[in-house]
Design an enzyme around this catalytic site. Structure first.
Site, PDB file in Angstrom:
ATOM      1  N   GLY A   1       0.859  -1.176   0.000  1.00  0.00           N
ATOM      2  CA  GLY A   1       0.000   0.000   0.000  1.00  0.00           C
ATOM      3  C   GLY A   1       0.893   1.222   0.000  1.00  0.00           C
ATOM      4  CB  SER A   2       1.616   3.951  -1.069  1.00  0.00           C
ATOM      5  OG  SER A   2       2.313   2.904  -1.675  1.00  0.00           O
ATOM      6  CG  ASN A   3       0.365   6.726   4.035  1.00  0.00           C
ATOM      7  OD1 ASN A   3      -0.762   6.247   3.998  1.00  0.00           O
ATOM      8  ND2 ASN A   3       1.214   6.487   5.034  1.00  0.00           N
TER       9      ASN A   3
ATOM     10  CG  ASN B   1      -3.012   2.176  -0.014  1.00  0.00           C
ATOM     11  OD1 ASN B   1      -2.278   2.159   0.966  1.00  0.00           O
ATOM     12  ND2 ASN B   1      -2.542   2.284  -1.244  1.00  0.00           N
TER      13      ASN B   1
ATOM     14  NE  ARG C   1      -2.702   2.974   5.613  1.00  0.00           N
ATOM     15  CZ  ARG C   1      -2.495   2.848   4.298  1.00  0.00           C
ATOM     16  NH1 ARG C   1      -1.758   3.758   3.660  1.00  0.00           N
ATOM     17  NH2 ARG C   1      -2.989   1.849   3.615  1.00  0.00           N
TER      18      ARG C   1
END
Length: 783
Positions: free
Chosen positions: A226-228, A494, A523
């Site tokens: 995943g990622s930010n 995500n 998140r």
């Protein structure tokens, strides 16, 4: 202290002064030779300059082999269907080999290379040059180091061998299908006609797909990644220049590690950032005017087709009332125990897949998928074009024209202070009208809830078709894909595109891309809160707006938003009734848990005590809310703990039981660590389920703690695109090399532990200021 120079290829030269000016002439090859100048900065990060893309690829292949030859060599074993031969005939290895051998026999990679070399129909000459050069550079290093490899993972192993260009294209194909055919490999290998038919026999019984593969397929994202990302425009930064946060969450081990590098062909390409190990081009990074990152998208990469089978012949299906025969391909792989053979079945849509209990192959029906990334040979050219863009507008034009991103969003910012979000990835063309007409009624709820489309495979009217603005048939064109340009910010963690900026929700797009007006993850909510609070100056940090320092601080403040919402209510309920029953019927004393949670600082810093208890409470399903989600207030609802729900107390009791032997008020840094040789490096960060932005997923060893990081923050970059050039901070959390004998095996991991950073070194002035700079040349004559 200056780092030790490495031994380069046959034409290596000695050390060059750190202040050497790089230009086209210094890296020029003579005749048909490869030649690249390597400048190793602090932490082993290579800055590679070459006069053409073949020599640039040579430099990349050489330095990646220096640092991670075992990882690349193992990738090549995988894509050449030889895992069982070298690593044992486990179920997973045999399945992998059968899947990849089918692709080899079908010449999947070779088909990518046919057609006009325009980067849309087939890879361009520049990209082919990079691949050819990478292979030559890797092989040159291997020739010089075959008996000197120090990484115990592959030292002296016969599976470390020279590679070919075809190996690289096979590896690239495998990357593209990671969230589609690759995620369903077990189901493709296991697909077989129902017993008692006249179909060709097979000599092995493959197991049913693992649960993880099914979850991966349904989630639409590769498991564990995943990622930010933030794209910050002029209204969000202190200087008015664009700024970007890149924070991908990828595995800390294996072939999906990132690798930092700066690549330059003077006057043609100049990009600093990171790529997955084994890839020749920067995939997340910046040039002098624009920066970009990626987050894993919620869009689906394949569609199902429900096949109506011909009575008495389960390997034929009806299409517009006429029978069509499936094609079969028998594949054999070699294992230490002898050959294993499997017969695969394909339709004109794509391979037949089974998911027991959901997509079974019966006498009446079977299911095939169309994988729109199986023909996506545009990605390397796409990233090359991204690296040449000079503005958000140019970058969006690249995305629109090439449509190459396999399973990720893009978040970007430019020097003029504009920010871009776009999910212009490769998505099957399932429009609202097609979904309504072609998804059978029993599968409509699945599509509505997950975006997973099951189309009627018996009608030509239910084919994917083509959008007039799409790069290729079968995918949604740019006009059907979400994008947003802002002067303040865009972000993604995500969830779907819906709230890339809550002031301008993106709505009305096909469900296959993502959901709208639905709850966002904790998140995501924290990510938006953080950027809004920093712009307003209400986050407790000095001033308003972002600098790269403030962006770094916000990212690594290590807030646990779930705890901020519910901890106090949880503690009150816990103290009011300090016993609970765990799922196994055990009565658990919660007194110590109540005290640990009350003393917790609501963060996942190294000094945070009790953070692990809240994490396990969240993982056990304890974050249950009393108030409903309100689409008009998506960032603040739900927020109240359902203290009267007995599952909340059960989750806390289960967490206490799971942590038996570990003090509930232990410092996180004492129990969450990453091994480097005999050293255990304390690691901050935590789980998204607890509402942590800086995601770290560790392996819990009972009675000890989280002794190994599996996934989480990997390449982190905070870059500002100022008028004097890019500046900022970056780090590769697990360090540049997987080799325990490398000087760059643990240095950045220690740096991450202390919330430190390396600096952006894009300009010659920035690079010359590095006290550890070491320079050498690699090259050889081309044949």
């Amino acid at each position: 202290m200056r780092t030790r120079p490495l031994v380069a290829a046959a034409t290596a030269i000695g050390l060059v002064a750190a202040g050497l000016t790089i230009n086209a002439g210094t890296a020029a090859a003579h005749g048909r030779g490869y030649s690249a100048l390597i400048q190793r900065a602090s932490y082993g990060v290579p800055h590679i300059t070459a006069h053409d893309f073949a020599s640039l690829g040579y430099g990349v292949g050489h330095v990646q082999a220096e640092d991670n030859i075992c990882l690349i060599a193992e990738q090549m074993v995988t894509v050449n269907a030889q895992r069982s031969r070298w690593f044992g005939a486990t179920t997973s290895n045999v399945t992998s080999d059968l899947f990849h051998q089918k692709a080899i026999d079908a010449r999947a990679a070779e088909r990518w290379l046919t057609g006009p070399r325009d980067g849309l129909h087939a890879p361009s000459n520049e990209v082919r040059d990079q691949i050819r050069g990478f292979v030559a550079g890797y092989n040159a290093y291997l020739r010089g180091a075959k008996n000197k490899i120090t990484d115990p993972a592959c030292k002296g192993k016969d599976w470390v061998r020279p590679i070919t260009e075809l190996d690289m294209w096979r590896a690239n194909w495998t990357r593209m299908i990671r969230a589609s055919s690759g995620a369903l490999a077990d189901g493709i290998v296991a697909a077989a006609p129902p017993a008692g038919t006249s179909a060709p026999p097979t000599t092995n019984k493959s197991s049913a797909p693992q649960a993880e593969a099914v979850v991966t397929a349904r989630d639409g994202a590769p498991a564990g990644v995943g990622s930010n990302a933030y794209g910050l425009g002029r209204d969000a930064t202190a200087s008015g220049a664009g700024m970007l946060l890149a924070n991908p969450h990828f595995p800390w081990d294996g072939g999906e590690r990132f690798y930092r590098m700066h690549l330059k062909v003077p006057g043609r390409y100049d990009v600093e950032g990171a790529a997955l190990v084994g890839d020749p081009i920067v995939e997340i990074g910046h040039n002098g005017r624009i920066a970009w990152s990626h987050t894993v998208s919620t869009a689906r990469r394949f569609v199902w087709h429900r096949l109506t089978l011909v009575p008495g012949d389960p390997t034929s299906y009806l299409y517009d009332g006429q029978p069509r025969k499936m094609t079969s391909r028998t594949v054999t792989v070699q294992t230490p125990g002898g050959p294993v053979t499997r017969t695969f079945y394909d339709t004109h849509f794509g391979p037949v897949v089974v998911v027991p209990g959901t997509f079974d192959w019966t006498a009446q029906a079977a299911y095939a998928i169309t994988d729109v990334n199986a023909a996506n040979n545009r990605a390397l050219d796409g990233w090359l074009a991204m690296g040449r863009a000079k503005s958000v507008g140019e970058l969006r034009a690249v995305l629109d024209r090439r449509q190459f991103l396999p399973w990720v969003n893009v978040i970007a910012a430019d020097r003029d202070g504009r920010a871009l979000y776009a999910d212009h990835s490769v998505v099957p063309r399932v429009t609202g009208s097609l979904a309504a007409a072609c998804i059978p009624a029993p599968f409509q709820p699945l599509y509505a809830s997950s975006g997973q489309a099951v189309l009627d495979g018996s009608r030509s009217a239910c084919e994917l078709g083509r959008d007039p603005d799409a790069a290729v048939p079968g995918i949604l064109g740019p006009g059907n894909l979400p994008a947003l340009v802002r002067g303040d910010y865009v972000t993604n963690s995500n969830d779907s595109y819906w709230l890339a900026n809550p002031a301008r929700p993106l709505e009305g797009y096909p469900r296959i891309i993502g959901d709208e007006r639905t709850p966002r993850s904790l998140r995501t909510r924290l990510g938006v809160h953080q950027v809004q609070q920093r712009i307003a100056g209400t986050d407790g940090l000095p001033g308003k707006g972002f600098t790269t320092g403030k962006l770094w601080d916000v990212t690594f403040r290590d807030r646990a938003y779930g705890g901020e919402l519910v901890r106090d209510d949880l503690v009150r309920a816990c103290e009011a009734q300090p016993t609970a029953t765990a799922s196994d019927g055990t009565t658990v004393d919660l007194t110590a848990a109540c005290a640990a949670l009350r003393g917790w600082d609501l963060k996942v810093n190294l000094d945070s005590r009790g953070a692990h208890l809240f994490t396990e409470f969240a993982l056990a399903g304890g974050l249950r809310f009393a108030d409903p989600f309100d689409p008009a207030a998506p960032l603040t609802t739900p927020s109240r703990l359902a203290v009267d729900d007995p599952r909340v107390r059960t989750a806390l009791a289960n967490a206490v039981r799971k942590l038996d032997g570990i003090p509930l008020d232990a410092r996180l840094g004492d129990i969450q660590t990453e091994p480097r040789g005999g050293e255990r490096i304390p690691i901050h960060g935590g789980r998204a389920e607890a509402g942590v932005f800086n995601m770290i997923i560790g392996v819990l060893q009972p009675g000890v703690g989280y002794t190994k990081v599996q996934h989480g923050s990997s390449f982190v970059m905070a870059v500002e695109l100022g008028r004097n050039g890019p500046s900022g901070r970056q780090i590769l959390t697990y360090s540049q090399s997987a080799n325990p004998n490398s000087p760059w095996y643990a240095d950045q991991t220690r740096l991450y532990s202390g919330k430190g950073w390396d600096t952006i070194k894009y300009t010659e002035k920035q690079l010359r200021a590095d006290p550890n700079l070491v320079t050498y040349r690699v090259g050889e004559r081309r044949h």
